[in-house]
Design an enzyme around this catalytic site. Structure first.
Site, mmCIF file in Angstrom:
data_model
loop_
_atom_site.group_PDB
_atom_site.id
_atom_site.type_symbol
_atom_site.label_atom_id
_atom_site.label_comp_id
_atom_site.label_asym_id
_atom_site.label_seq_id
_atom_site.Cartn_x
_atom_site.Cartn_y
_atom_site.Cartn_z
ATOM 1 N N HIS A 82 52.409 65.274 38.777
ATOM 2 C CA HIS A 82 52.963 64.001 39.250
ATOM 3 C C HIS A 82 54.442 63.905 38.890
ATOM 4 O O HIS A 82 55.290 63.620 39.736
ATOM 5 C CB HIS A 82 52.175 62.840 38.632
ATOM 6 C CG HIS A 82 52.903 61.534 38.588
ATOM 7 N ND1 HIS A 82 53.202 60.818 39.728
ATOM 8 C CD2 HIS A 82 53.401 60.807 37.556
ATOM 9 C CE1 HIS A 82 53.846 59.706 39.377
ATOM 10 N NE2 HIS A 82 53.989 59.677 38.070
ATOM 11 N N ASP A 111 81.525 67.960 58.661
ATOM 12 C CA ASP A 111 80.213 68.408 58.192
ATOM 13 C C ASP A 111 80.339 68.644 56.703
ATOM 14 O O ASP A 111 81.380 68.348 56.105
ATOM 15 C CB ASP A 111 79.767 69.699 58.907
ATOM 16 C CG ASP A 111 78.242 69.842 58.914
ATOM 17 O OD1 ASP A 111 77.666 69.951 57.819
ATOM 18 O OD2 ASP A 111 77.644 69.807 60.000
ATOM 19 N N TRP A 147 55.471 67.455 31.939
ATOM 20 C CA TRP A 147 56.622 67.935 32.713
ATOM 21 C C TRP A 147 57.698 68.490 31.802
ATOM 22 O O TRP A 147 58.588 69.200 32.239
ATOM 23 C CB TRP A 147 57.184 66.820 33.612
ATOM 24 C CG TRP A 147 58.116 65.857 32.953
ATOM 25 C CD1 TRP A 147 57.782 64.885 32.068
ATOM 26 C CD2 TRP A 147 59.544 65.762 33.133
ATOM 27 N NE1 TRP A 147 58.900 64.186 31.690
ATOM 28 C CE2 TRP A 147 60.002 64.696 32.322
ATOM 29 C CE3 TRP A 147 60.479 66.466 33.907
ATOM 30 C CZ2 TRP A 147 61.350 64.328 32.260
ATOM 31 C CZ3 TRP A 147 61.817 66.085 33.825
ATOM 32 C CH2 TRP A 147 62.233 65.029 33.015
ATOM 33 N N SER A 174 68.153 75.549 44.307
ATOM 34 C CA SER A 174 68.414 74.634 45.405
ATOM 35 C C SER A 174 69.368 73.522 44.969
ATOM 36 O O SER A 174 70.340 73.208 45.658
ATOM 37 C CB SER A 174 67.092 74.041 45.895
ATOM 38 O OG SER A 174 67.316 72.855 46.599
ATOM 39 N N SER A 175 69.106 72.947 43.806
ATOM 40 C CA SER A 175 69.954 71.846 43.332
ATOM 41 C C SER A 175 71.374 72.302 43.081
ATOM 42 O O SER A 175 72.324 71.585 43.381
ATOM 43 C CB SER A 175 69.410 71.272 42.030
ATOM 44 O OG SER A 175 68.197 70.648 42.259
ATOM 45 N N HIS A 258 68.172 64.992 29.545
ATOM 46 C CA HIS A 258 68.786 63.684 29.543
ATOM 47 C C HIS A 258 69.806 63.515 30.672
ATOM 48 O O HIS A 258 69.720 62.548 31.417
ATOM 49 C CB HIS A 258 69.346 63.256 28.191
ATOM 50 C CG HIS A 258 69.760 61.841 28.296
ATOM 51 N ND1 HIS A 258 68.868 60.798 28.223
ATOM 52 C CD2 HIS A 258 70.927 61.303 28.660
ATOM 53 C CE1 HIS A 258 69.483 59.685 28.494
ATOM 54 N NE2 HIS A 258 70.742 59.949 28.763
ATOM 55 N N GLU A 260 69.660 64.878 33.352
ATOM 56 C CA GLU A 260 68.804 64.805 34.528
ATOM 57 C C GLU A 260 68.421 63.354 34.855
ATOM 58 O O GLU A 260 68.413 62.968 36.022
ATOM 59 C CB GLU A 260 67.547 65.647 34.283
ATOM 60 C CG GLU A 260 66.412 65.427 35.263
ATOM 61 C CD GLU A 260 66.718 65.919 36.660
ATOM 62 O OE1 GLU A 260 67.627 66.750 36.807
ATOM 63 O OE2 GLU A 260 66.055 65.453 37.591
ATOM 64 N N TYR A 262 70.131 60.767 34.352
ATOM 65 C CA TYR A 262 71.290 60.108 34.975
ATOM 66 C C TYR A 262 71.577 60.691 36.347
ATOM 67 O O TYR A 262 72.135 60.012 37.205
ATOM 68 C CB TYR A 262 72.509 60.162 34.049
ATOM 69 C CG TYR A 262 72.259 59.296 32.847
ATOM 70 C CD1 TYR A 262 72.223 57.908 32.982
ATOM 71 C CD2 TYR A 262 71.968 59.830 31.618
ATOM 72 C CE1 TYR A 262 71.915 57.101 31.909
ATOM 73 C CE2 TYR A 262 71.657 59.029 30.537
ATOM 74 C CZ TYR A 262 71.632 57.664 30.694
ATOM 75 O OH TYR A 262 71.314 56.871 29.638
ATOM 76 N N SER A 273 75.999 49.926 44.952
ATOM 77 C CA SER A 273 77.393 49.485 45.011
ATOM 78 C C SER A 273 77.934 49.441 46.432
ATOM 79 O O SER A 273 78.978 48.854 46.686
ATOM 80 C CB SER A 273 78.286 50.410 44.176
ATOM 81 O OG SER A 273 77.825 50.477 42.859
ATOM 82 N N HIS A 307 67.612 61.961 21.417
ATOM 83 C CA HIS A 307 66.879 60.696 21.249
ATOM 84 C C HIS A 307 65.443 60.818 21.777
ATOM 85 O O HIS A 307 64.639 59.928 21.567
ATOM 86 C CB HIS A 307 67.611 59.517 21.895
ATOM 87 C CG HIS A 307 67.761 59.594 23.380
ATOM 88 N ND1 HIS A 307 68.871 59.140 24.033
ATOM 89 C CD2 HIS A 307 66.960 60.067 24.352
ATOM 90 C CE1 HIS A 307 68.728 59.326 25.329
ATOM 91 N NE2 HIS A 307 67.568 59.885 25.552
ATOM 92 N N HIS A 308 65.150 61.929 22.427
ATOM 93 C CA HIS A 308 63.757 62.178 22.815
ATOM 94 C C HIS A 308 62.991 62.850 21.691
ATOM 95 O O HIS A 308 61.821 63.156 21.836
ATOM 96 C CB HIS A 308 63.711 63.076 24.054
ATOM 97 C CG HIS A 308 64.334 62.443 25.266
ATOM 98 N ND1 HIS A 308 63.621 61.658 26.125
ATOM 99 C CD2 HIS A 308 65.606 62.449 25.723
ATOM 100 C CE1 HIS A 308 64.422 61.217 27.085
ATOM 101 N NE2 HIS A 308 65.635 61.687 26.865
ATOM 102 N N THR A 333 77.084 51.187 31.147
ATOM 103 C CA THR A 333 76.051 50.719 32.072
ATOM 104 C C THR A 333 76.159 49.210 32.234
ATOM 105 O O THR A 333 75.974 48.677 33.333
ATOM 106 C CB THR A 333 74.647 51.097 31.573
ATOM 107 O OG1 THR A 333 74.689 52.431 31.089
ATOM 108 C CG2 THR A 333 73.643 51.005 32.684
ATOM 109 N N LYS A 336 78.696 48.279 34.714
ATOM 110 C CA LYS A 336 78.222 48.353 36.095
ATOM 111 C C LYS A 336 77.458 47.098 36.476
ATOM 112 O O LYS A 336 77.696 46.490 37.523
ATOM 113 C CB LYS A 336 77.297 49.571 36.287
ATOM 114 C CG LYS A 336 77.934 50.877 35.894
ATOM 115 C CD LYS A 336 77.633 51.958 36.900
ATOM 116 C CE LYS A 336 78.919 52.311 37.584
ATOM 117 N NZ LYS A 336 78.950 53.180 38.632
ATOM 118 N N ARG A 455 50.637 57.970 25.248
ATOM 119 C CA ARG A 455 50.673 58.435 26.627
ATOM 120 C C ARG A 455 49.912 59.756 26.747
ATOM 121 O O ARG A 455 49.522 60.340 25.747
ATOM 122 C CB ARG A 455 52.119 58.584 27.113
ATOM 123 C CG ARG A 455 52.938 59.558 26.298
ATOM 124 C CD ARG A 455 54.426 59.435 26.583
ATOM 125 N NE ARG A 455 54.765 60.183 27.806
ATOM 126 C CZ ARG A 455 55.965 60.706 28.035
ATOM 127 N NH1 ARG A 455 56.953 60.545 27.161
ATOM 128 N NH2 ARG A 455 56.203 61.363 29.143
#
Ligand code: HEA
Ligand code: HEA
Ligand code: CUA
Ligand SMILES: [Cu+2]
Lengths: 536, 289, 269
Positions: A82, A111, A147, A174-175, A258, A260, A262, A273, A307-308, A333, A336, A455
């Site tokens: 998932h 293009d 994951w 790809s990314s 991390h 990722e 963002y 925006s 922090h993880h 943040t 924003k 979890r």
């Protein structure tokens, strides 16, 4: 406006006049940013449904205590798949799809800069996810280590293991190619008057996102490569007996992981925006400080990863450093969020579907941000870590965050893509159902986490029954609501014809080309239009 | 045509090469995975996939070279290629950064911790009593048995000299190209890739030496892991670089490239400098310090 | 099954509403540190609520006041250095206010010196092993029978009828009230994590590494927790139960444990 739009066609030389090729060749061999964008978006929606179906399995299993369906290992597979599918298959490709469609239109480019590579970036994805999904049918089952793929657990995966690793490699490939294309397009393909600080916000946030991608996807590739060699070639990267450390993987993974997150939110900021100023009929407040804020977020995202890992046994100084650095992210943040509010302040607002999704984004993302800040407080995170409080946090920033922004963007630009207004009533129903159910799904998870539900468990103590049941009801409701979106898409060409500008308050080059946007746009750079498009 | 080239950004009209590439990747990845799982045919599927990819690369580049030679690329297209190459190299740097990160982590964190440093007094006391942290190390369990570390002098030093020299020769070749001295260009370009191939040969020799004489293997704990993974991926990149140099050399012989238009040459030269820089990092942190 | 689910949940909702014991928040816990953690959690929470009220308040106001249907003309401003500096500075100050107590608690939590008892805890797939360093006590602790039997899909047992479903073990950890207990965590296979909410400690058990943590319980009682790091198939089935008892009861427990019981416990696997 109409007079200026035609010139991009009449100026074309003969060989560009013919339309798109027919049949499969148009898509399989495409070098057209719009077609590739469309493919990305359709692919992403497909993955959203597959990943969502897995979420439905998770919620069905958790609806009541006791084991309902299959063995726990399958539940773990579902959680793992998932997340991988949603993150790499749904959210990221959706943003790449929007980038493909809109960036050349926003900066007046003919293009993407490297059209053939653009095609390859896309066509690697079906291969990657085909491989990943095929692991569901392998001996030993699909990957079930989460994951985050922490060793040593992930090394217990069955035959699926190398397929997982190489699927991740392909997603990364790809990314990276997609990101290089975005960077080069934005830096090199802007119309002559389009200076960096005139650039629309969506393009800006994507530029920053693309840098993040180029910097961290290779690190993920390195991390999973080490998993592979530890498993098959006897290296000891994550083995203490050989002088390595299982926790080292977590450091490398989160150095990617991390930024990722963002990567998944910055383009969302960009979309919102664009939309809020349009429907407030007012210029985006503090354009430049938005740019600086996004850049600061990107920079900070590289120095907060641990922090993880507040419970892995880091030395005290490490914990303190990562706590402070993480807290700092609240500042840009916040800028924003405040700027969006200031944009709406004394505007003349209307509430079409894209605006509704954007407003919900601002509210609910902020709530997710608040729980993020709570998680950043290291001693308190000892209590929150690996509970449903974390699950609640990240679904708030990801679902009513990233996914809502994608929805908002889809509604906002759909008339430009198809040439017709979508059905506004259906859109509004979709919005209200989604917003209500997303909160019913994820808000109770805060309580579950605080009350002590870990979890990644298929079954739980009965004291958690009520909120889990409510959450599952919400999840089914949210899932069904997404079918309305499919209905919107299916009826997208049945509505009223859209004019070029589409929305009354819309500004930017993308609104100066016809609706639907022709197959080729801006084959000659739009020289004097940018000044005309500026607000005052 | 020619009149349009300055004004119009060249957008190719469809290409089947990316799709071929994806197909190649599919076969390669499925093949290698099956092979690692112990299914023999996987190996051949992987080879088939690689063959398709080589075919794709040749075909794709051929097309681009033909387009480039026919002059439909304007300056802007050229800039796109350059920037694309630059960011590609940057992504490669970050790939190596992951492995350098692992090396630094092992040397400065995990090894000292296993020896009882920082907040890991009990790690050493309870699990690895008697283990004293040193570098190089194959860990407290003496993974892979006793071994000797690779000394920095000798082969590695020669290799350093070879690569540094080759970086100079490729620069000389570049200047020759700009100055229109074709003969000098060819000679120095040839020198560059020959140096590269010698490097690879010596590296292979070093590996044989490590395995046979030093008992230093991929399985020799964290030292063996970082040593072989870093030098191995570097060696792979040198090989790719040397092949690309060879192709550029053949193109020079065919008369390709002008003083103004030689993106491919520069891209390969950048790549070559990149493997050089990585090597210097390697030499300092893997062999020397 | 659906009917069963629905009925049981309805029953539970009713019961819940009746005695309102829904756990909505983090437990305050029974150690000094857990109370500090709780206070920290609430402090940050209330700050977020306050900021939320301001931000959402302004936003909601403008959603109602500044809509086109009211015929307003959009304002022209798009920049204000003063405002932007203010809303950068104020959050910084707020963060500082949060950071100081957080750092203090953090420093306290890491100080495991001068402990009275040390227990080495080893994670296994899927059970815990406890060894009291200074006593001759060692035993495994696994999910208790009733839960074990009820958890299977076709067990026929209503899990609501099982006491402490999934949160009961055969051999709980026993510690004396008021003693500073040092835990030394490691693992035999994959990473596990040892968590008891009421004690406010959660620490990973990493193979090949020993992590330290500690607690000092101030109230007698039974405290339940779970493994919180995904560790495979039965990750959801390796609970932690800590019994905090009066010091003399602890001594009595130690005495019974030391003659023979240890052998029995470790012979279990
Ligand atoms: C889009 C994705 C996204 C985003 C944007 C964020 C944003 C943030 N996240 Fe989140 N996070 C995830 C996705 C995301 N996260 C995921 C997926 C995980 C779990 C991964 C896993 O384990 O599987 C996770 C986990 C996670 C953890 C680890 C929890 C744990 O496992 O124990 C932490 C801890 O610090 C954290 C913190 C934060 C912070 C501080 C922010 C900040 O950026 C938020 C900043 C925003 C605000 C604060 C709100 C707006 C600001 C204002 C209105 C200004 C004023 C405010 C103040 C002064 C308070 N996140
Ligand atoms: C972008 C990322 C993303 C998105 C969009 C989502 C979307 C959802 N997620 Fe998930 N999730 C993650 C990222 C994401 N998630 C991550 C990273 C994890 C951590 C994994 C780990 O621990 O390793 C996670 C874990 C996770 C868990 C915890 C599992 C566990 O710990 O064991 C749960 C549980 O409720 C959950 C639920 C949901 C739900 C209900 C949705 C919904 O929003 C989905 C809604 C969509 C659909 C439902 C599809 C569309 C509709 C149909 C298919 C029609 C049919 C519908 C019906 C039959 C009702 N997710
Ligand atoms: Cu042990 Cu999870
Ligand atoms: Cu993070």
């Amino acid at each position: 406006m109409t007079t200026t739009t035609v010139d991009s066609h009449t100026a074309d030389d003969a060989h560009e006049d013919h339309g798109p090729p027919k049949g499969i060749r148009r898509w399989l061999f495409s070098t057209n940013h719009k077609d590739i964008g469309t493919m990305y978006l359709i692919f992403s929606l497909t993955m959203f449904f597959i990943g969502g179906a897995m979420a439905m399995y998770i919620r069905a299993e958790l609806a009541i205590p006791g084991l309902q369906f299959r063995h726990p290992e399958f539940f773990n597979s579902m959680t793992t798949m998932h997340a991988l599918i949603m993150v790499f298959g749904a959210v990221m490709p959706a943003f790449v799809g929007l980038a493909n469609w809109m960036i050349p239109l926003q900066i007046g480019a003919p293009d993407m800069a490297l059209p053939r590579m653009n095609n390859w970036s896309f066509w690697i994805l079906p291969v990657a996810f085909g491989i990943l999904l095929s692991t569901l049918f392998m001996p030993g089952g699909a990957p079930a280590g989460g994951w985050t793929m922490y060793p040593p657990l992930i090394l217990q995966t069955g035959d699926a293991f190398p397929f997982l690793i190489f699927a991740v490699h392909l997603m990364g490939l790809s990314s990276i190619m997609g990101a290089i294309n975005v960077v080069v397009t934005i830096i090199n393909m802007r119309a002559p008057d389009m200076t960096l600080l005139k650039m629309p916000m969506f393009t800006w946030t994507w530029l920053i996102t693309a840098y993040l991608l180029i910097a961290v996807m290779p690190v993920l590739a390195g991390a999973v490569t080490m998993l592979l060699t530890d498993q098959f070639f006897g290296t000891s990267f994550f083995l203490a007996a050989g002088g390595g450390d299982p926790v080292m993987f977590q450091h490398i993974f989160w150095f990617f992981g991390h930024p990722e997150v963002y990567i998944m939110i910055l383009p969302a900021f960009g979309v919102v925006s664009e939309i809020i100023p349009t429907f407030s009929r007012k210029k985006l407040f503090g354009h430049d400080s938005m740019v600086y804020a996004a850049s600061s977020i990107a920079f900070l995202s590289f120095i907060v990863w641990a922090h993880h890992m507040f419970t892995v046994g880091m030395p005290l100084t490490g914990q303190l450093f990562f706590m402070f650095a993480t807290m700092l992210i609240a500042v840009p943040t916040g800028v924003k969020v405040f700027n969006w509010v200031a944009t709406m302040w004394r505007g003349a607002m209307t509430f079409e579907t894209p605006m509704l999704f954007s407003l919900a984004f601002v509210f609910l993302f902020t709530i997710g941000g608040f729980s993020g800040l709570m998680l950043a407080i290291a001693p308190a995170d000892v209590q929150y870590h690996d509970t449903y409080f974390v699950v609640a946090h990240f679904h708030y920033v990801l679902v009513p965050g990233s996914v809502f922004a994608i929805m908002a963007g889809a509604y906002y630009w759909l008339p430009k893509w198809t040439g017709y207004y979508y059905n506004e009533t259906l859109g509004k129903i979709h919005f209200w159902m989604s917003t209500i159910f997303v909160n019913v799904t994820f808000f109770p998870q805060h309580f579950l986490g605080l009350a002590g539900m870990p979890r990644r468990i298929p079954d739980y103590s009965v004291q958690f029954a009520d909120f889990n049941f409510i959450s599952s009801i919400g999840a089914f409701g949210f899932g069904l609501s997404q079918l309305i979106f499919v209905l919107v898409l299916l009826t997208a060409k049945k509505g009223v014809e859209a004019d070029d500008r589409v929305w009354e308050g819309a500004h930017g080059l993308e609104w100066t080309v016809p609706s639907p946007a022709p197959w080729h746009t801006f084959t000659t750079p739009p020289k004097n239009r940018i000044a005309a498009e500026a607000f005052e | 045509m020619a009149t349009h080239t300055d004004e119009h950004y060249y957008v190719p009209h469809g290409s089947h090469w990316p799709a071929v590439g994806s197909l190649g990747l599919l076969f390669m990845m499925v093949g290698v995975s099956a092979w690692l799982n112990g299914a023999e045919p996987g190996f051949y599927i992987m080879l088939a996939g690689m063959a398709v990819i080589v075919f794709m690369i040749t075909g794709w580049f051929r097309e681009v070279i033909i387009e480039s030679q026919s002059g439909i690329y304007n300056e802007q297209v050229d800039r796109s290629f350059r920037q694309g190459m630059f960011w590609f190299i940057f992504s490669e740097v970050m790939f190596f950064a992951a492995f350098f990160g692992a090396l630094f982590y092992a040397r400065n964190m995990s090894i000292p911790w296993l020896g009882g440093d920082s907040n890991n007094f009990f790690t050493n006391l309870i699990l690895w009593q008697g283990y004293e942290s040193t570098w190089p190390s194959n860990g407290p369990a003496n993974m892979g048995g006793d071994y000797d570390a690779m000394p920095p002098m000798g082969l590695p030093l020669i290799n350093t000299a070879l690569l540094l020299t080759s970086s100079i020769t490729v620069t000389i070749a570049h200047h020759a190209l700009i100055a229109g001295k074709r003969a000098q260009l060819a000679v120095f370009l040839a020198a560059t890739f020959i140096l590269g191939f010698i490097f690879i040969g010596l590296q292979a020799y070093e590996y044989v030496h490590a395995y046979q004489d030093l008992n230093l293997k991929l399985t020799s704990g964290i030292y063996g892991s970082t040593f072989f993974m870093l030098t191995g991926f570097h060696g792979l990149h040198v090989t790719i670089g040397a092949i690309m140099l060879t192709i550029i050399f053949l193109r020079v012989l065919k008369g390709h490239f002008t003083a103004e238009n030689h993106f491919a040459f520069e891209a390969v030269a950048w790549y070559w400098h990149f493997v050089d820089v990585v090597w210097i990092g390697l030499y300092v942190f893997v062999y020397w310090l | 099954m659906i009917r069963k689910a629905f009925l049981s949940v309805l029953g539970l909702l009713a019961a819940g509403a009746a005695n309102a014991d829904w756990a909505l928040n983090m437990p305050k816990g029974v150690t000094e540190l857990s109370k500090e953690t709780y206070d920290l959690h609430m402090m940050v929470f209330w700050w977020c609520v306050a900021i939320g009220i301001v931000v959402f308040g302004v936003m909601i106001y403008s959603l109602f006041a500044h809509r086109k249907s009211k015929g307003v003309e959009p304002a022209k401003f798009s920049h204000s250095t003063f405002a932007e500096v203010t809303w950068t500075a104020i959050p910084c100050v707020i963060l500082l206010i949060m950071a100081v107590p957080a750092a203090e608690t953090m420093i306290k939590a890491e100080d495991s010196r001068n402990s009275d008892i040390s227990i080495v805890i080893t994670g296994y797939q899927w059970k815990w092993h406890y060894r009291y360093q200074d006593e001759d006590i060692a035993f495994y602790s696994t999910l208790a029978r009733p839960s074990l039997e009820a958890r299977l899909p076709d067990s026929g047992v209503d899990v609501f009828s099982v006491e402490n479903y999934l949160l009961e073990v055969d051999n709980p950890v026993v510690v004396p009230k008021g003693a500073k207990v040092r835990l030394l965590l490691t693992s035999n296979d994959v990473i596990h994590s040892w968590w008891v909410p009421e004690l406010a400690i959660k620490k990973d058990a990493v193979p090949g590494i020993v992590n330290e943590t500690w607690f000092q319980a101030e109230e007698v009682g039974t405290y339940r927790g779970q493994c919180t790091e995904l560790c495979g198939k039965d990750h959801g089935y390796m609970p932690v139960v800590v019994e905090v008892v009066e010091p003399d009861a602890y001594q009595a427990w130690v005495d019974t444990r030391q003659d023979g019981d240890t052998k029995f416990a470790s012979a279990q696997q």
